[in-house]
Design a protein around this motif. Structure first.
Motif, PDB file in Angstrom:
ATOM      1  N   VAL A  75      61.896  72.840  79.579  1.00 17.68           N
ATOM      2  CA  VAL A  75      62.702  71.787  78.952  1.00 17.68           C
ATOM      3  C   VAL A  75      63.457  71.026  80.041  1.00 17.68           C
ATOM      4  O   VAL A  75      64.045  71.639  80.943  1.00 17.68           O
ATOM      5  N   PHE A  76      63.444  69.711  79.953  1.00 17.22           N
ATOM      6  CA  PHE A  76      64.146  68.865  80.907  1.00 17.22           C
ATOM      7  C   PHE A  76      65.644  69.143  80.852  1.00 17.22           C
ATOM      8  O   PHE A  76      66.229  69.206  79.772  1.00 17.22           O
ATOM      9  N   VAL A  77      66.262  69.302  82.011  1.00 13.63           N
ATOM     10  CA  VAL A  77      67.696  69.574  82.088  1.00 13.63           C
ATOM     11  C   VAL A  77      68.458  68.250  82.138  1.00 13.63           C
ATOM     12  O   VAL A  77      68.194  67.420  83.014  1.00 13.63           O
ATOM     13  N   PRO A  78      69.390  67.998  81.220  1.00 11.79           N
ATOM     14  CA  PRO A  78      70.135  66.737  81.257  1.00 11.79           C
ATOM     15  C   PRO A  78      70.950  66.608  82.534  1.00 11.79           C
ATOM     16  O   PRO A  78      71.575  67.566  82.975  1.00 11.79           O
ATOM     17  N   ARG A  79      70.929  65.412  83.132  1.00 14.09           N
ATOM     18  CA  ARG A  79      71.619  65.162  84.392  1.00 14.09           C
ATOM     19  C   ARG A  79      73.013  64.595  84.133  1.00 14.09           C
ATOM     20  O   ARG A  79      73.201  63.800  83.201  1.00 14.09           O
ATOM     21  N   PRO A  80      73.965  64.962  84.979  1.00 11.94           N
ATOM     22  CA  PRO A  80      75.327  64.420  84.802  1.00 11.94           C
ATOM     23  C   PRO A  80      75.368  62.898  84.812  1.00 11.94           C
ATOM     24  O   PRO A  80      76.175  62.294  84.095  1.00 11.94           O
ATOM     25  N   ARG A  81      74.501  62.242  85.602  1.00 12.26           N
ATOM     26  CA  ARG A  81      74.554  60.778  85.668  1.00 12.26           C
ATOM     27  C   ARG A  81      74.247  60.137  84.323  1.00 12.26           C
ATOM     28  O   ARG A  81      74.682  59.019  84.038  1.00 12.26           O
ATOM     29  N   THR A  82      73.498  60.840  83.472  1.00 13.39           N
ATOM     30  CA  THR A  82      73.106  60.271  82.187  1.00 13.39           C
ATOM     31  C   THR A  82      74.281  60.212  81.208  1.00 13.39           C
ATOM     32  O   THR A  82      74.193  59.575  80.160  1.00 13.39           O
ATOM     33  N   GLU A  83      75.383  60.860  81.555  1.00 14.35           N
ATOM     34  CA  GLU A  83      76.583  60.731  80.724  1.00 14.35           C
ATOM     35  C   GLU A  83      77.031  59.276  80.653  1.00 14.35           C
ATOM     36  O   GLU A  83      77.636  58.857  79.665  1.00 14.35           O
ATOM     37  N   PHE A  84      76.735  58.492  81.690  1.00 15.01           N
ATOM     38  CA  PHE A  84      77.103  57.076  81.664  1.00 15.01           C
ATOM     39  C   PHE A  84      76.367  56.345  80.548  1.00 15.01           C
ATOM     40  O   PHE A  84      76.940  55.486  79.865  1.00 15.01           O
ATOM     41  N   LEU A  85      75.103  56.677  80.338  1.00 11.24           N
ATOM     42  CA  LEU A  85      74.332  56.074  79.253  1.00 11.24           C
ATOM     43  C   LEU A  85      74.985  56.374  77.904  1.00 11.24           C
ATOM     44  O   LEU A  85      75.105  55.481  77.053  1.00 11.24           O
ATOM     45  N   VAL A  86      75.399  57.611  77.712  1.00 10.41           N
ATOM     46  CA  VAL A  86      76.036  57.988  76.447  1.00 10.41           C
ATOM     47  C   VAL A  86      77.348  57.239  76.260  1.00 10.41           C
ATOM     48  O   VAL A  86      77.671  56.786  75.151  1.00 10.41           O
ATOM     49  N   ARG A  87      78.105  57.085  77.321  1.00  7.33           N
ATOM     50  CA  ARG A  87      79.360  56.338  77.234  1.00  7.33           C
ATOM     51  C   ARG A  87      79.123  54.890  76.824  1.00  7.33           C
ATOM     52  O   ARG A  87      79.864  54.329  75.998  1.00  7.33           O
ATOM     53  N   ARG A  88      78.091  54.267  77.403  1.00 12.05           N
ATOM     54  CA  ARG A  88      77.774  52.886  77.025  1.00 12.05           C
ATOM     55  C   ARG A  88      77.341  52.823  75.570  1.00 12.05           C
ATOM     56  O   ARG A  88      77.734  51.921  74.822  1.00 12.05           O
ATOM     57  N   ALA A  89      76.533  53.782  75.146  1.00 13.91           N
ATOM     58  CA  ALA A  89      76.076  53.800  73.759  1.00 13.91           C
ATOM     59  C   ALA A  89      77.247  53.976  72.799  1.00 13.91           C
ATOM     60  O   ALA A  89      77.305  53.325  71.744  1.00 13.91           O
TER      61      ALA A  89
END
Length: 260
Positions: A72-86
């Motif tokens: 399973v792909f491990v979520p990366r900390p940088r992707t938290e920015f995408l969630v914040r924008r969403a």
């Protein structure tokens, strides 16, 4: 481990195996393991090269403990920015679709922030879908197995307010250059984006408008060098594109908006 089973001994073992953050990893292993035997097995797996998150069985993402496992792909900390924008763009009680969902981390994190919502997720990898089902269940979410939009219920067509698409965007030729933890232990389908890294993205942008509600948004992560081509793909799909960047997260996010 031949030394007494202590935190210093674990740190020493992890450091000898090349773990840069051996002290932090030792503490996480000891706080997660239920027995000394389980901790020893976890140390053995980690020194053999498995990602720490797979060894622990979870990853922290947006303040949530997201279950992950082998394959399973491990979520990366940088992707938290995408969630914040969403989160900033989501309307009240949104319909959310997490495409290429992996563990379901993005959908779960967004749902935890917006409150009442309708949440669906989809991925082509069976192990990821099993994992996502557990992670999004607390938010009433449903996970589907299949290729991109194929398994998504037709009733969502034209109703999605926020389409999260954490598509693979590593060019095929660069996959071999990735850290072994990702290259050897995460699904190739979650990493390899084709010759220029944008093959899967183009398939998403080609179909996104049919699923988005008027004013709905598509959000995905890409690299800075791919941003121009990614914007072109969004616009070719009939969406208005905007680029958001974050120095803090070292992230580039493209937002595609369906006209009202």
């Amino acid at each position: 481990m031949t030394e007494p089973f202590t935190e210093p001994a674990i740190v020493s073992t992890l450091r000898a195996a090349g773990c840069v953050f051996a002290e932090d990893e030792a503490r996480l292993i000891l706080s997660t393991a239920r027995t000394p035997g389980e901790a020893a097995a976890m140390v053995e797996r980690r020194t053999a090269g498995e990602p720490l998150e797979h060894v622990l069985g979870w990853a922290m993402f947006c303040g949530l403990r997201i279950a992950v496992g082998p394959g399973v792909f491990v979520p990366r900390p940088r992707t938290e920015f995408l969630v914040r924008r969403a989160h900033a763009l989501a309307p009240p009680q949104p319909v959310i679709l997490d495409l290429c969902c992996g563990s379901g981390a993005l959908g779960a994190a967004l749902a935890s922030g917006v409150g009442e919502c309708v949440l669906h997720a989809a991925d082509i990898e069976p192990a990821a879908v099993r994992c996502a089902r557990g992670n999004i269940a607390p938010y009433g979410g449903t996970a589907h197995e299949g290729d991109l939009f194929d398994p998504v219920p037709g009733e969502l067509r034209g109703r999605v307010d926020v389409l999260l698409a954490n598509v693979p965007y590593v060019p095929t030729g660069d996959v071999a250059l990735m850290p072994a933890e990702a290259r050897d232990h995460e699904p190739r389908s979650s990493l390899d984006g084709g010759p220029d890294g944008l093959d899967v993205l183009r398939r998403v942008t080609a179909g996104a408008s049919r699923w988005l509600a008027p004013g709905g948004r598509l959000l995905f992560e890409t690299s800075e060098r791919q941003a121009v081509a990614a914007v072109a793909a969004v616009e070719a799909g009939g969406l208005a594109a905007a680029v958001a960047t974050s120095e803090r997260f070292s992230a580039t996010v493209i937002v595609g908006a369906k006209p009202v």
